[in-house]
Scaffold this active site. Sequence first.
Site, PDB file in Angstrom:
ATOM      1  N   ARG A 202     -18.759 -10.935 -34.810  1.00  0.00           N
ATOM      2  CA  ARG A 202     -18.667 -12.174 -35.348  1.00  0.00           C
ATOM      3  C   ARG A 202     -16.818 -11.167 -36.210  1.00  0.00           C
ATOM      4  O   ARG A 202     -16.963 -10.552 -35.869  1.00  0.00           O
ATOM      5  CB  ARG A 202     -19.496 -12.510 -36.178  1.00  0.00           C
ATOM      6  CG  ARG A 202     -20.804 -12.788 -35.611  1.00  0.00           C
ATOM      7  CD  ARG A 202     -21.820 -12.792 -36.532  1.00  0.00           C
ATOM      8  NE  ARG A 202     -23.109 -13.247 -36.421  1.00  0.00           N
ATOM      9  CZ  ARG A 202     -23.313 -13.933 -36.294  1.00  0.00           C
ATOM     10  NH1 ARG A 202     -23.800 -14.222 -36.528  1.00  0.00           N
ATOM     11  NH2 ARG A 202     -24.728 -14.586 -35.382  1.00  0.00           N
ATOM     12  N   ASP A 271     -18.275 -15.160 -41.061  1.00  0.00           N
ATOM     13  CA  ASP A 271     -19.777 -14.317 -39.992  1.00  0.00           C
ATOM     14  C   ASP A 271     -20.812 -15.133 -38.823  1.00  0.00           C
ATOM     15  O   ASP A 271     -21.044 -14.530 -38.381  1.00  0.00           O
ATOM     16  CB  ASP A 271     -20.777 -14.596 -41.454  1.00  0.00           C
ATOM     17  CG  ASP A 271     -21.056 -15.217 -42.091  1.00  0.00           C
ATOM     18  OD1 ASP A 271     -20.704 -16.248 -42.846  1.00  0.00           O
ATOM     19  OD2 ASP A 271     -22.374 -14.998 -41.950  1.00  0.00           O
ATOM     20  N   ASP A 281     -24.282 -19.796 -33.900  1.00  0.00           N
ATOM     21  CA  ASP A 281     -25.104 -19.948 -35.227  1.00  0.00           C
ATOM     22  C   ASP A 281     -25.032 -21.554 -34.996  1.00  0.00           C
ATOM     23  O   ASP A 281     -24.228 -21.989 -36.481  1.00  0.00           O
ATOM     24  CB  ASP A 281     -23.936 -19.524 -36.492  1.00  0.00           C
ATOM     25  CG  ASP A 281     -24.385 -18.060 -36.592  1.00  0.00           C
ATOM     26  OD1 ASP A 281     -25.748 -17.991 -36.429  1.00  0.00           O
ATOM     27  OD2 ASP A 281     -23.901 -16.892 -37.361  1.00  0.00           O
TER      28      ASP A 281
END
Length: 522
Positions: A202, A271, A281
């Site tokens: 990331r 992140d 995510d």
Amino acid sequence: MSFSRSAADAADTLPDLAATLGAPAERAFVTLGDAFHTRLPAAPLAAPYVVGFSDDVAQLLDLPPSIAAQPGFAELFAGNPTRDWPAHAMPYASVYSGHQFGVWAGQLGDGRALTIGELPGTDGRRYELQLKGGGRTPYSRMGDGRAVLRSSIREFLCSEAMHHLGIPTTRALTVIGSDQPVVREEIETAAVVTRVSESFVRFGHFEHFFSNDRPDLLRQLADHVIDRFYPACRDADDPYLALLEAATLRTADLVAQWQAVGFCHGVMNTDNMSILGVTIDYGPFGFVDAFDANHICNHSDTSGRYAYRMQPRIAHWNCYCLAQALLPLIGLQHGIADDDARAERAVDDAQAVLAKFPERFGPALERAMRAKLGLELEREGDAELANKLLETMHASHADFTLTFRRLAQISKHDASRDAPVRDLFIDREAFDAWANLYRARLSEETRDDAARAVAMNRANPKYVLRNHLAEVAIRRAKEKDFSEVERLAQILRRPFDEQPEHEAYAALPPDWAGSLEVSCSS
């Protein structure tokens, strides 16, 4: 390693799969060293069972589809291998830092995700497998290291749905459930989703080593990413500046694709930004229903930082954070002895790269919108025409997905065919005014209505993962009925097809859907 597709061989595969995943030569990220990760076993779920499984991802990994039915499959992907993890195959959690909601959060890391290794893909690439919900790690902070069933089902379904929409994304092999209780806003049950990606690096990984003043480790990480994923950057005059440019342009392309389908990520922290420019995510995401340019899909985002209209701006800002992290590496090969002079040039070079984000994003979104409007020819006013439609949709809260899908029914010459899409608008006179502009623009096109409709239906999905559809599947799964998870997964494999037998899944959301809220509390 290649896996056969027979049930018998699938059973033989499982006992050795953990060792295969963890073979040292196949785990390039692990070879970077202990500064990048912590090895630890997963905390297995009690009495695990399979909730969902992707045949497509299994095929990508050359795993037999029958493997999900084999004894030991649920145990392995719940973090409990059929035998102890070999020392060389121990899972790991990586460390990173980042900005969360625009504020520096310091050290973060994989707080509930454990990478269990790699497998070769049938496409010639290698893929890491990661257990989200695999237990506490040194980076869990106050968390329990668990994921819950609802969020795991949502990530499983959306990962695969985005792939079939043609949007770069991590994939999901399986969801494993358990009756093990987990405390969130209420008592829920634990689950593990197996993520699949070429890499889980990331922006925050780079920020971590920059913030800790470790240029040696920062360079090691950048070299790993360049050599494995961006080899063309190695031949550039400045490989690290080229890496920044490649990641920036991929990110611009990605967010243009999000905007074009009405996808809101919900938590665009640094992140949560992939260095490969893929969607990663899946938390409090959502596809816009009634269009609102200010739509906020994350109930926790009280300031609207990550609203639909803000996503391009935030992605650009995140690229600035990545650029800052890479500054110590940019210009090293120029041999500038004076550190201040080198740093000044690095800033100038990075800013020049970052200026390319809007230059890339704007045309990418225009191309996507032109396809959604069925326009083959490029005309100066096309962007204005698309923006005017979005403004009209916003004013009437017209459904995003249905509006674009039904535009294919508009005729160049017959306004009476506007009814299906016109009926989605509260202010129908405003729609009529736009439709007249659209018809005038269509008169410049050479395709007939039928050919244009076919092309538009390839650009405008009929089926997306609306929150209420996921909610129905989740509620049934809580009762141990996983049929709706499977049904949704199959429908979303073909988002552009009519699938008349599933028409209800393309309908306007029911009234109760408006009360659904998703947040970071997964």
